[in-house]
Every structure is written in C-alpha cells, then in structure tokens.
Design a protein around this motif. Sequence first.
Motif, short mmCIF file in Angstrom:
data_model
loop_
_atom_site.label_atom_id
_atom_site.label_comp_id
_atom_site.label_asym_id
_atom_site.label_seq_id
_atom_site.Cartn_x
_atom_site.Cartn_y
_atom_site.Cartn_z
N UNK A 210 0.96 -1.21 -0.05
CA UNK A 210 0.01 0.00 0.12
C UNK A 210 0.89 1.29 0.00
N UNK A 211 2.28 1.14 0.23
CA UNK A 211 2.85 2.27 -0.08
C UNK A 211 4.48 1.95 -0.18
N UNK A 212 5.11 2.60 -0.86
CA UNK A 212 6.25 2.29 -1.14
C UNK A 212 7.37 3.64 -0.80
N UNK A 213 6.78 4.48 0.13
CA UNK A 213 7.50 5.59 0.61
C UNK A 213 8.94 5.32 1.39
N UNK A 214 8.96 3.94 2.19
CA UNK A 214 10.05 3.76 2.97
C UNK A 214 11.14 3.36 1.75
N UNK A 215 10.72 2.67 0.86
CA UNK A 215 11.82 2.10 -0.02
C UNK A 215 12.26 3.33 -0.91
N UNK A 216 11.35 4.13 -1.29
CA UNK A 216 11.87 5.28 -2.09
C UNK A 216 12.64 6.37 -0.97
N UNK A 217 12.48 6.47 0.21
CA UNK A 217 13.38 7.18 0.92
C UNK A 217 14.59 6.56 0.82
N UNK A 218 14.69 5.35 1.15
CA UNK A 218 15.89 4.57 0.98
C UNK A 218 16.69 4.92 -0.32
N UNK A 219 15.99 4.69 -1.31
CA UNK A 219 16.56 4.86 -2.66
C UNK A 219 17.02 6.30 -2.83
N UNK A 220 16.34 7.50 -2.65
CA UNK A 220 16.79 8.85 -2.95
C UNK A 220 17.60 9.20 -1.84
N UNK A 221 18.11 8.60 -0.85
CA UNK A 221 19.28 8.98 -0.23
C UNK A 221 20.58 9.03 -0.67
N UNK A 222 20.81 8.15 -1.94
CA UNK A 222 21.66 7.85 -3.02
C UNK A 222 21.69 9.03 -3.87
N UNK A 223 22.81 9.31 -4.42
CA UNK A 223 23.11 10.47 -5.68
C UNK A 223 23.13 9.78 -6.92
N UNK A 224 22.26 10.04 -7.83
CA UNK A 224 22.20 9.62 -9.03
C UNK A 224 21.46 10.32 -9.80
N UNK A 225 21.61 10.23 -11.46
CA UNK A 225 21.03 11.39 -12.07
C UNK A 225 19.58 10.65 -12.69
N UNK A 226 19.23 9.33 -12.62
CA UNK A 226 18.12 8.95 -12.99
C UNK A 226 17.72 7.88 -12.43
N UNK A 227 16.37 7.63 -12.26
CA UNK A 227 16.10 5.98 -11.64
C UNK A 227 15.18 5.30 -12.36
N UNK A 228 15.41 3.86 -12.42
CA UNK A 228 14.72 2.97 -13.35
C UNK A 228 13.69 2.28 -12.55
N UNK A 229 12.44 2.42 -13.09
CA UNK A 229 11.15 1.45 -12.24
C UNK A 229 10.99 0.34 -13.08
N UNK A 230 10.79 -0.77 -12.42
CA UNK A 230 10.59 -2.09 -13.16
C UNK A 230 9.29 -2.57 -12.09
#
Lengths: 304, 454
Positions: free
Chosen positions: B252-272
């Motif tokens: 029902x929520x992916x906010x924790x996973x996104x929070x974890x992901x966007x702590x990193x430094x990157x140019x683009x993100x791939x969603x699969x």
Amino acid sequence: MGLLQEIIFGLVTGSYIAIAAIGFTLIYGIVNMINFAYGEYISIGAFIGFLAAHTLPGPLPVAVVVAMIGGGVVSIILARGFFTPINHTGPVPMLLTSIGLGIVLRNGLRLVGGRSARYFETETSTFQFDAIPDLPVGPVDLLGGFFVTSEQLVVVGSAVAVFASIHLLLTRTDVGIAMRAMGDDESLARVRGIDTQLIRDSVWVLAGVLAGLAGVLMAVQTNVSADTGFSHILQILSAAILGGAGSPYGAILGAYVIGLVLAVSTAFLPSSMTGLSSAVAFVILIAVLLIKPSGIAGTEVREA
Amino acid sequence: MPLDITERVDRRAFLTLAGSGGIAGLSGCIGFGGDEESSDGGDGSGSDGSDSDGGDSGDDAPDTIVFGQPGALSGSFDFLQPGVSQAADAAVRHINEAGGPLGAELELVRRDTAVDPQEARTVATQLVENDNAAAIVGLFSSEINPLWDYLQDLRTPIVTPWPGSTFLDTRGGDKGTPSDVSDDEWVWRTVVGDTVHTGGSAVYALEEGFETLGIINGNTEGERSYVDGFLSVYEQNGGTVAERVEVELGSSSYQSALSRLFDADFDAFLVSMPQESAITALSDWSDGGYGRQPILSDTLAQQAVIDQVGSDLHGAWVASPGRSGPSYDTFEDIYNEEGDAEINGWTPPSWDSVQVTALAIERAGSTDPEAIQKNLGPVSRGEGTTVSTFAEGKEALANGEEITYRGAATPTDFTEHGNVFGSVTISTAESGGFVETTEVAAEDVREYVAEGEY
C-alpha cells in the motif's frame, strides 16, 4: 531523509491497519469467530466509496460516509445470512464459512467490478519540513528533513477519531458496556438481561463501518480492486494477534508495531532485501508471542 | 486492561484457527485462479496427425485444430490482455477465412493463469491433455522460468508473445537443427527479449548523459529480468548503479523504499514494476517531491500511469519493443476489424505467434507437436518466398515453394534459441499520453548483444 521520516510512514501504515484490526478483533472477541472474509468487507467498502465518489455530489468525505454506512449494511446482511444461522455450531464451521464467503465475495467483486484497478481522483498537498537539525544514529539519520502529505494526515486523523470513538463507545454507552460484558462472559451477560443477539448485530455493523472506512483509506493510497482488502488481511490478523486477540486497544498497538517495523526495517535491511520487510514484521510477531503468548496487551489464558 | 474483552479467549485455539484458516484461505485463493474462457468454443480435437516434418499433403488432417492460449485475464498484467486476445482472435479468423491449416478449422482455447506459476502449470496441462492443443501461444516469463523443466517434459511447442526474460536468451528453439529435436527446447517467443529493448534503453540513457542510476524493482522474475537486461549493457558501457532497492509487489506504500533509494546520489532512476504497484510507487515519488529523471519499464507505457501519477511524470521515458515489423500494416488492418482493444507492445507479437505456428502446421502437414516444432524454424528463417500472412504462406506452400514469414512485430527470424530481434522504440510521457520520440535501430542494439548469446 532520516529515521523520523520512516517513523511517519510507519504511523500512517499502522493507522489504516489499526482501523481495520479493531473491527476484526471485535468480531473475534464478541462473536467469537475469526472472520477471514473481513478483507473482502474492506474491498466492498472501497468499491462503495468509489461508486459514491463518482455518482454523488460533494467532496470525498461524503463518499467516505457512504462507504461506512454501506459497509455496516453489507456486514449485517452477510452476518444474518451466513453466520448467525450457524452460530451454535462452534468456531470451526464459522471459520470455514468465512473462508468460503471471502472467496465468493472476492470473485464476485471481480465479476461485478471488473478486473482492472480503479483509482480515486484526489488532490494531494505535500508539507515539507527541511530545517530539523540532523542527528546521525548508526547507518541512518535520526531526524533530518521529512514530509507529510494531506492524504497521510487524513489517514492518521481518521484513525485518532476512530480510537476516540471506540473508547467512548466501550466506556460511556450501554451498548459498549454490554459488548464488554459479552466479551467477558456471554452466559453471564445473558443472565443479566443483555440482549446478546442485539449486541452481536451491533458488533457486525460496527465492524462493517470500520471496514468501509479502512477500505476507502487504503484505496485512496493505492487503488480499488477486488484484492484491496485481501492484500492486507495478514497484516490485520497479525496486528490482532500481536496486540492480544479480542482486545481493541491491543489491536491498535499491534497495528502500529507492524506499521513501524515495515517502514523502519526498510532503512536497515540490505538494499537487495528491502522487499523482505514483511518477513521482518512476522519474525517480530513470532518473537513477541514466544515471550508473551497472549500478545502485547492480551490477558493471560486461564487454565481449565 | 480494563477494557480487555478476551479473558475467556483460548489463545492456542485462536492461533490454531488462524493458522488453519490462513492456509485454507490461501489454498482457496490459488484454486480460484482458474477462470476459463474460450474465444471459439473450444471442444476441439486437435493433435492426431502424423509425425512429419514437412511437405505432407495433410490427408489425415483433423476437422479442428486447437491452439491453447494461457492468458492474464486477471492479475497484475490483465490490462495488457485485451489487445493480445484480440490479435490472436483476429489471426484465427484470418487463418480460417484462408481455409485453415491443413483445411481444418483453427480454434483457440483461452484460459486464465493470472500470471501465477502454479495456475499456469495447471492451465498448460489442461490445454494439452484436456483440450488437445497442438501448440500453446502464451505464457509469461514469471510462469515459464519456474516451470521450465515441466514445460520441456510437456513436449508441446510454446510460441509465446509475452516473455522478455533474459533467462530465455540462450534457452528455447531448435538450436539451428530443425530436423533433430533431441537438442530442442520447446519455447519460442515472438517478442524481443529484455536483452534487446533494455539494451536499447540503456544505450539511450547513456546517450542522454545519465551515467549514474538508482533502481527500484519488484521482486518477481519479470521485473528483475528487465533490470538485469538493462544493467548488462549499461554497466558494460560505463554506467554505474548508486542504489538498487527491491520491493514487494502489491504494497500500500513504497515511501520507505523510495526514501531509502533517494538517499543515494544518481542522475536518473529506473522503475521496473507492474502497473498497479508502479502507480502507487510513482504517486509516492511525486508526493515526496524526489524529482530526477524517471526511466520506466516497458509495461508502464500506459495512459493510466500518467493519469494517476500526474504531471510530475512528464518527461519520463520508456523503451519498448518496436511495433514496426515488416507486415505491421497488414496486421493492423485485420486487427482493427476484430474490435477496438488498444494495441500494446505485446499485441503484434500475439498475431505473429498464431500466424507462424499455423504456418508450421501447414508446412508439416501434421498437427503432431514434434512436427510443428520441426517446422517453426524453416517457415521463419528460410530463404523461401516472403509471406506476411497465413493466406500467402498457405498458397506458396501449395505451390511447392519454401516460405519465410515476415511478422508484424519483428521480421520473426527465429534465432537458434527461438528468439526474435527488432528495433526499440523510445516513448516519452506527455499530458496526452506516451508519444514515440525516437527509435533505436535493431542494428544499433545488435552491437551490444552478442551472436549466439541471444
């Protein structure tokens, strides 16, 4: 983002699990059955709310109220049609009936509501808080910036309102006091003049109302489908067990433990294993039950 | 607890009931996934032909020939099924109007697997054993990969428009020896594999200057495979992955996973992820104001994704299998007469899977599964007369000519591993939907996909 952000996410998840878990645990505590069809009650509530939002004038809260009323009506009809007639047969036939009813309802929803997911149209505002001083704790930050959305505030606010209402119901009303009496000893309650069938019906309606509310709140976060409630039933069941089966306050506590573990564990798990946060929640559930088999807020089992 | 209403509750009984109920509930859930739907009735009596690998006159042809189509009538990918079903139905109609394979009437029996491996195993067995399907024109990566050994034991050709999995890059096909089935593997796919279009996506990402990537993917075979295919080209050509987060689908929520992901430094993100979970995750991303360039997996090129996520998604792009095979226009005309389902990336491959299998039967002069298997390569990769439909192929074969089928999605030139190769389309999200912005030519992608390894 820091640990504080994860805690906020966990509180939001715990809030809608708690609303549903209260209804689930009231049925268990007073009607004395595990209703595995409860996930489908939630889905029905979501569908009713969605239908109301697209047919009735007025803002989303109108649809929420319609979903709650619809949930209560559906719940009492199903109870009268399927559970009340076999109430005397014991918990196992009731359990099996609820499983069968759940399967029928889920597939019926697929048949009537279609196979594709539908979505509520909502406007979401995000409130950003960036200025909190950071305080590192191990691999993650304790505070840091965080945000909350208007939807999240509505979920938490709704949960708080439900908790207060349930507390007042159980402590300040004749119906609530009768529910507690029945939950404690049904035979004694009957001897003392309580209309136990009326109380059972009241519990079914209340559980349906809560399922309707939880259904819309879950659907606004994700989507409306036949699986909206079913996909959460294990979390709801876990919250009820963890808190102490039959205890509304325990269910609330259990729901927040589950929600917080789901959210916070994501920050600590290896990145390739973040999908296992559900497993972590269940490991904690098992650990708690090993230490305190009656659940966090449950009463010790009486020896025969 | 003054309000505790559980004093009489027997905890052990509760746990026992809950446990048994959970198991029974899950069993019921699995057992109810088997909806069935037949587009043509489907009481067929199929494979009773002789064992032949070509040139037979078909004197012992049956009255009806059945193709089985396992489908996603429910589940996470059900939104793609209408186009795939309509393409298969259009192909069957076209083939029957042309006289049918071996003069028999072709029937399609469609059954729902909900993209569940266990259900897929049941459905595949039913199609072969009960419906007498001569061939199967379906099955997803999430079903094929875990059932691989079982499907080989089934010894029925599976010509499927669905699977992109890199698992199939070196599995399937006739290994370039059509007459020798001892080295064959019974899966062919008419859609380009993830290695191809994710390769095209990775090439495009690097060309756009996205040298560091974040990844969020679902925990199923198809979602992992898409990412692995992308990374095999991306990392070999200088790209780096800053963070990869794998999540449970249906949350029902992916906010924790996104929070974890966007702590990193990157140019683009791939969603699969499948559509429903991706909409939840991308809505969470939008609410969180995380920004950065989204790159989406091919199944997400849907209007519903833009509608639900909103304008933050504008500029996100998707690399999909190209739809511009040599006979796309012919396919499109016949397809549009069948109905109004939206064409997606798996629609033309569905048409190709039915066409090429029917042509293999026509060339074999038999509906025996082994004979079909022996003829799938020869009707697709030969030097014979180029045909774009079953009607043209049937006529050419009747004239004693060899044929090579040129498909709607790709040239349908099966590799030794039963794969096809084609161009990659890049589509960008705009307010009106996904708009095709550029195409990566098949030759350019081939540079990154070694011969013999695909």
